[in-house]
Motif scaffolding. Structure first.
Motif, PDB file in Angstrom:
ATOM      1  N   SER A  50       0.826  -1.213   0.000  1.00 55.48           N
ATOM      2  CA  SER A  50       0.000   0.000   0.000  1.00 55.48           C
ATOM      3  C   SER A  50       0.859   1.261   0.000  1.00 55.48           C
ATOM      4  O   SER A  50       0.357   2.359  -0.220  1.00 55.48           O
ATOM      5  CB  SER A  50      -0.886   0.017   1.242  1.00 55.48           C
ATOM      6  N   GLY A  51       2.156   1.096   0.280  1.00 52.96           N
ATOM      7  CA  GLY A  51       3.025   2.253   0.424  1.00 52.96           C
ATOM      8  C   GLY A  51       3.134   2.686   1.878  1.00 52.96           C
ATOM      9  O   GLY A  51       3.887   3.602   2.201  1.00 52.96           O
ATOM     10  N   ARG A  52       2.357   2.037   2.750  1.00 52.04           N
ATOM     11  CA  ARG A  52       2.438   2.355   4.177  1.00 52.04           C
ATOM     12  C   ARG A  52       3.485   1.455   4.840  1.00 52.04           C
ATOM     13  O   ARG A  52       3.915   0.455   4.270  1.00 52.04           O
ATOM     14  CB  ARG A  52       1.073   2.157   4.837  1.00 52.04           C
ATOM     15  N   THR A  53       3.847   1.818   6.057  1.00 52.91           N
ATOM     16  CA  THR A  53       4.916   1.109   6.756  1.00 52.91           C
ATOM     17  C   THR A  53       4.384  -0.117   7.486  1.00 52.91           C
ATOM     18  O   THR A  53       3.308  -0.081   8.089  1.00 52.91           O
ATOM     19  CB  THR A  53       5.596   2.080   7.734  1.00 52.91           C
ATOM     20  N   ASP A  54       5.127  -1.196   7.418  1.00 53.92           N
ATOM     21  CA  ASP A  54       4.767  -2.457   8.075  1.00 53.92           C
ATOM     22  C   ASP A  54       5.168  -2.386   9.549  1.00 53.92           C
ATOM     23  O   ASP A  54       6.351  -2.355   9.876  1.00 53.92           O
ATOM     24  CB  ASP A  54       5.505  -3.605   7.368  1.00 53.92           C
ATOM     25  N   LEU A  55       4.165  -2.337  10.412  1.00 57.58           N
ATOM     26  CA  LEU A  55       4.448  -2.257  11.850  1.00 57.58           C
ATOM     27  C   LEU A  55       4.225  -3.620  12.514  1.00 57.58           C
ATOM     28  O   LEU A  55       4.222  -3.731  13.743  1.00 57.58           O
ATOM     29  CB  LEU A  55       3.557  -1.201  12.506  1.00 57.58           C
ATOM     30  N   GLY A  56       4.057  -4.654  11.701  1.00 54.96           N
ATOM     31  CA  GLY A  56       3.746  -5.991  12.215  1.00 54.96           C
ATOM     32  C   GLY A  56       4.804  -6.561  13.134  1.00 54.96           C
ATOM     33  O   GLY A  56       4.498  -7.292  14.061  1.00 54.96           O
ATOM     34  N   GLY A  57       6.070  -6.218  12.878  1.00 54.28           N
ATOM     35  CA  GLY A  57       7.142  -6.848  13.641  1.00 54.28           C
ATOM     36  C   GLY A  57       7.539  -6.125  14.916  1.00 54.28           C
ATOM     37  O   GLY A  57       8.466  -6.543  15.612  1.00 54.28           O
ATOM     38  N   LEU A  58       6.832  -5.058  15.267  1.00 57.17           N
ATOM     39  CA  LEU A  58       7.261  -4.247  16.410  1.00 57.17           C
ATOM     40  C   LEU A  58       7.319  -5.016  17.716  1.00 57.17           C
ATOM     41  O   LEU A  58       8.236  -4.831  18.519  1.00 57.17           O
ATOM     42  CB  LEU A  58       6.313  -3.047  16.597  1.00 57.17           C
ATOM     43  N   ASP A  59       6.320  -5.885  17.931  1.00 62.45           N
ATOM     44  CA  ASP A  59       6.248  -6.607  19.206  1.00 62.45           C
ATOM     45  C   ASP A  59       7.484  -7.464  19.436  1.00 62.45           C
ATOM     46  O   ASP A  59       7.887  -7.702  20.573  1.00 62.45           O
ATOM     47  CB  ASP A  59       4.992  -7.490  19.237  1.00 62.45           C
ATOM     48  N   ALA A  60       8.086  -7.923  18.327  1.00 60.88           N
ATOM     49  CA  ALA A  60       9.250  -8.796  18.452  1.00 60.88           C
ATOM     50  C   ALA A  60      10.526  -8.017  18.803  1.00 60.88           C
ATOM     51  O   ALA A  60      11.549  -8.611  19.116  1.00 60.88           O
ATOM     52  CB  ALA A  60       9.456  -9.562  17.146  1.00 60.88           C
ATOM     53  N   LEU A  61      10.456  -6.685  18.744  1.00 63.03           N
ATOM     54  CA  LEU A  61      11.654  -5.876  19.019  1.00 63.03           C
ATOM     55  C   LEU A  61      11.653  -5.432  20.480  1.00 63.03           C
ATOM     56  O   LEU A  61      10.777  -4.670  20.891  1.00 63.03           O
ATOM     57  CB  LEU A  61      11.664  -4.625  18.129  1.00 63.03           C
TER      58      LEU A  61
END
Lengths: 444, 492
Positions: A190-201
């Motif tokens: 979509s051109g938006r940022t993938d925030l899916g992985g934040l919890d793993a950081l």
């Protein structure tokens, strides 16, 4: 030399008063082995008229000029600048003053910056705004350092890959020597940022997104705020085109903790990228963690309203190495210029102008789609968007350049995986006829 | 004496003016906006913001507002601005015109090199001139201010030591250095180690030798230092630092004293920043923008920020392929418009003009020092460079402070000198006249300060309550910090 007022007689009288035989004798404390011995080989001094000619010749050697329709933004935007702003910002009482350390003789600068802070806070939806930083890139780097200070022990920040590549480069230069880790977040289709992985950081102090981002796409700031706060980090929202908030919701109202970016769009010429204006604001609880100068309201001994630089105990000249930043200036006249521009536009005007940017950029999008091009990202945009053409666009771009139109910025050098795609920008300075010409060349 | 009978400052015609948002009416506009010549496009309502709470003003509302505000300000064009360490020299008007040259002001920073030959050539030539003027080999114009140049210098130190194979943790900073130095070093993780200057205001090489070790990245020196004195043993100090594998940073904020006199490379300096808004006449803008180019030896050139501007054959291009570089420290090419002004200044002054500027700046400072040292205490009575530092010691009997004398100068139509800096002088009053003040104006300034010293004895309350003639009088800074009011209330 017209800038040096001394006559030979005055020099002699003054030398006599200080007890020196010659001007050179004044430098007796400089040892011989420290001295400049080489000639500089500078050109002979120019008269005012020769200087005009010289700069005119430099300007003439530019491949594009002020008449060129430049459909490139990418952090530096062409908007109309009213003559009033050039005249008022050029007033030498503003321009030739120093930092307002003596507030009684600098109330013009001080009230002007207080008004800048206020209008910018309203635009960005934050509680407090400082007197400005160097530019959008250093403002972002300082915002992330501020996030790290607030989070104390955490050592890691995340930044969207859809943030201006030059801004991310500045962030690396500022953060890496002190040992902080920077994680990059990918861009979705979509051109938006993938925030899916934040919890793993873990160990994450702050997360930075740009909206509209480098590809022109408006990020989903509400969802981003929720995800970032869920991950225990501060939300830093960055921008390169503040005019977008004349139309779209601002980052503060969506939950951003620190909002920063570039204010050049507001009355400053592109001027090869500077001087620019780093806008910087935050939520109130973080005020004392902010970098940069602040102007505050107070009273004088007779009870009259007045303004001073305040909360200086955060700053380098008081707190030395424990300061919130090493910054020791602001982009004073640029901030004042931006305030003049915001005041000239007004609340009614900024919506109108932002709407015009949006409508015109949607118009070009549609023309290009009809001519067989693809808009790469489906997400909503403001005045910039990324295009992929069915055939090699380079010859078309050359033909348009011959018509004094710069059609977009090729993305391959900034994003190798996006080679052959072009970032376009359409502001109010690009009229319908220019866009029709572009579409006709693409379709030809 | 004219200074007493007819002071420069008068009450003047000073208008009151409300805050912007107390002016205007909904529906006014101060700017022409092109008509919509394309269809209105659909937009997702969920993304649409509330109307922005800006006042609606007409063009003349805006013009009067800022004209009135400007009349509450004092600039170099208004009068003498002898602010020590700030080099408030005259800002030539033609430089403004050159920066506003249409094709230059319209130049976009991200277009192909072949479309930007004029601006790239200007950058290249300015780099070359600054290298020649300082004696160093290579220059980056990216840093946007002096403190930004310091930061760049520290990043270069850091990158260089990393390249040598071992990172260091400390940095030496004398007490006569600029206030930003420790904060700039801290950004690179360096711990600042203070060195005291001696009773002559000089740095003692023996102290440097004692503190310099193999965990110390180098030293940050300001020369001439903030007392306005030349560090005579700089070569010796540099040799000590170099022998332990360290680097020498020169803060060039005071370069206006020594153009054509010193060669930074021969002094042993590895990295030097310049303040173009001081030495090279660009306006201070009420706080900025400035420009803080960094000059380095050829050994450190690979570490300079990217992109570099290079010349190949007859054309110019940007080069980012520098693997050892500290990276990028500005979004584009620094404060380009400021660089145009400095470039114009150098072309106007030429070599002889620039060198004469420093000689006259130093003459002016020494003249003031000699004419005032019988009434104001001079802690370091030696030939000075471009500025001289007095203190309020002689006025302590009357309980008159530096601040009181500074505020009284405002009534006489002068911007006060820098006060309470450098920190090594208690109650410091630091005067930097610059070369663009003529003898008549210096004489009047000197006479005014002598008058103020006499007033301190005869009518001390006049000073304690000064200024009397400004739009606002002394402001309550304690209250401003205790209950910060940093933005105006919203209309709602």
């Amino acid at each position: 030399m017209r800038y040096l007022p001394h006559t030979p007689e005055e020099i002699d009288a003054m030398l006599a008063a200080v007890g020196a035989a010659s001007l050179d004798e004044l430098f007796a404390s400089v040892p011989a082995d420290c001295r400049m011995t080489r000639a500089w080989d500078l050109p002979a001094p120019k008269t005012e008229w020769e200087l005009n000619d010289h700069l005119r010749a430099l300007a003439a050697s530019m491949g594009v000029n002020e008449q060129t329709a430049v459909l490139v933004g990418a952090g530096s935007y062409h908007h109309h600048i009213p003559e009033t702003i050039r005249v008022l910002a050029g007033r030498s009482e503003f321009l030739t003053a120093y930092t307002p350390y003596q507030p009684e003789m600098a109330q013009g600068t001080l009230q002007g910056i207080f008004e800048y802070q206020t209008l910018t806070a309203r635009l960005l939806g934050v509680d407090v705004v400082n007197a400005s930083m160097y530019d959008g890139a250093s403002a972002l780097a300082e915002a992330l350092l501020m996030g790290l200070r607030i989070a104390k022990k955490k050592r890691r920040v995340a930044v969207a890959r859809a943030i201006h590549p030059h801004y991310r480069a500045v962030v690396r230069a500022y953060l890496e020597p002190a040992g902080f880790e920077i994680v990059e977040l990918d861009t979705l289709d979509s051109g938006r940022t993938d925030l899916g992985g934040l919890d793993a950081l873990d160990d994450l102090a702050a997360v930075a997104l740009q909206s509209p981002n480098f590809f022109g796409v408006i990020e989903d700031l509400d969802s981003a705020a929720a995800a970032i706060h869920q991950a225990g980090a501060l939300f830093v929202a960055c921008f390169t085109e503040p005019l977008a908030y004349g139309l779209y919701r601002n980052p503060g109202s969506c939950g951003a903790d620190i909002v920063c970016g570039e204010g050049q769009s507001f009355g400053l010429p592109r001027s090869f990228g500077g001087p620019n204006l780093g806008m910087f604001g935050c939520k109130e609880p973080f005020t004392r963690n902010m970098p940069g100068r602040l102007v505050g309201e107070t009273r004088d001994v007779e009870g009259r309203r007045g303004y001073v630089l305040t909360l200086a105990t955060r700053e380098q000249h008081i707190r030395r190495e424990k300061a919130t930043s090493n910054i020791c200036s602001n982009q004073g006249i640029c901030a004042l210029t931006a305030a003049m521009y915001m005041a000239s536009l007004g609340g009614t005007g900024i919506r109108q102008l932002a709407r015009l940017n949006y409508d015109r950029s949607e118009y070009l999008k549609n023309l290009l789609i009809k001519a067989g091009a693809r808009i790469v990202f489906a997400g909503p945009t403001f005045n910039e968007f990324v295009v992929e053409f069915a055939a090699d666009f380079r010859p078309v771009r050359e033909r348009l350049l011959a018509k004094n139109i710069v059609a977009g910025l090729e993305l391959g050098t900034l994003y190798p995986d996006m080679a052959g795609r072009y970032l376009f920008c359409v502001t109010e300075t690009i009229d319908r006829q220019t866009m029709d010409t572009i579409a006709a060349e693409v379709g030809a | 004496m004219s200074a007493t009978s007819e002071p420069l400052g008068t009450g003047g015609l000073i208008f009151n003016e409300p805050l912007l948002w107390h002016k205007g009416r909904k529906g006014r506009t101060g700017m022409s906006i092109p008509a919509g010549d394309v269809p209105a496009a659909a937009i997702d309502d969920a993304l649409l913001g509330e109307p922005v709470d800006f006042p609606d003003l007409s063009e003349i509302d805006v013009v009067r507002h800022y004209t009135r505000l400007s009349q509450w300000n004092f600039g170099v064009d208004s009068g003498m601005y002898p602010l020590g360490s700030c080099t408030m020299k005259y800002n030539p008007k033609t430089n403004e015109r050159q920066a506003a040259t249409p094709a230059i002001a319209a130049a976009h920073p991200m277009l192909a090199d072949e479309l930007c030959q004029g601006t790239l050539r200007l950058l290249f030539e300015l780099q070359r001139s600054l290298a020649a003027i300082t004696g160093l080999d290579a220059v980056s114009l990216q840093p946007a201010a002096g403190a930004h140049g310091e930061l760049t210098g520290m990043l270069i130190f850091h990158a260089w030591h990393r390249h040598q194979g071992a990172q260091r943790r400390k940095i030496l900073i004398p007490d006569t250095a600029h206030g930003t130095n420790p904060a700039s070093a801290a950004l690179c993780g360096y711990q600042a180690v203070a060195i005291k200057s001696d009773d002559r205001g000089m740095l003692d090489p023996a102290l440097v030798a004692e503190l310099m070790d193999e965990d110390t990245a180098g030293i940050m020196l300001t020369n001439p230092n903030t007392l306005g004195l030349f560090e005579e043993r700089i070569r010796e100090i540099a040799a000590i630092v170099h022998a332990k594998g360290g680097l020498v940073y020169g803060d060039g904020a005071n370069m206006n004293a020594v153009l054509g006199v010193i060669d930074a490379k021969r002094c042993g300096i590895d990295v030097l920043h310049l303040n173009l808004h001081k030495t090279f006449s660009t306006p201070h803008g009420g706080g900025g923008p400035g420009a803080g180019p960094v000059c380095v030896t050829s050994e450190l050139e690979p570490f300079l920020p990217v992109p570099r501007v290079v010349k190949e054959g007859g054309s110019f291009r940007l080069d980012s392929d520098r693997p050892l570089s500290v990276g990028r420290i500005h979004a584009f090419h620094g404060n380009f418009g400021i660089l145009v002004r400095a470039y114009s200044y150098i072309l106007t002054m030429g070599e002889a003009g620039l060198k004469q500027a420093s000689r006259l700046a130093v003459l002016n400072a020494n003249y003031i020092k000699e004419q005032l040292k019988d009434v104001l205490h001079l802690p370091y009575d030696r030939p000075c460079m471009h500025e001289c530092v007095f203190s309020d010691l002689n006025q302590q009997a009357q309980k008159i402070t530096t601040l009181d004398m500074a505020k009284r100068l405002i009534d006489y139509g002068y911007h006060p000198p820098t006060i309470y800096f450098p920190l090594v002088v208690h109650g410091a009053l630091m005067i930097e006249p610059t070369e663009t003040e003529c003898k008549d104006d210096l004489d009047q300034f000197i006479a005014t300060l002598r008058t103020i010293v006499r007033e301190a004895e005869e009518q001390p309350d006049l000073l304690r309550q000064a200024p009397h003639r400004t739009k606002v009088r002394r402001l309550d800074e304690v209250q401003a910090a205790r209950c910060p009011c940093l933005i105006g209330p919203s209309a709602g």
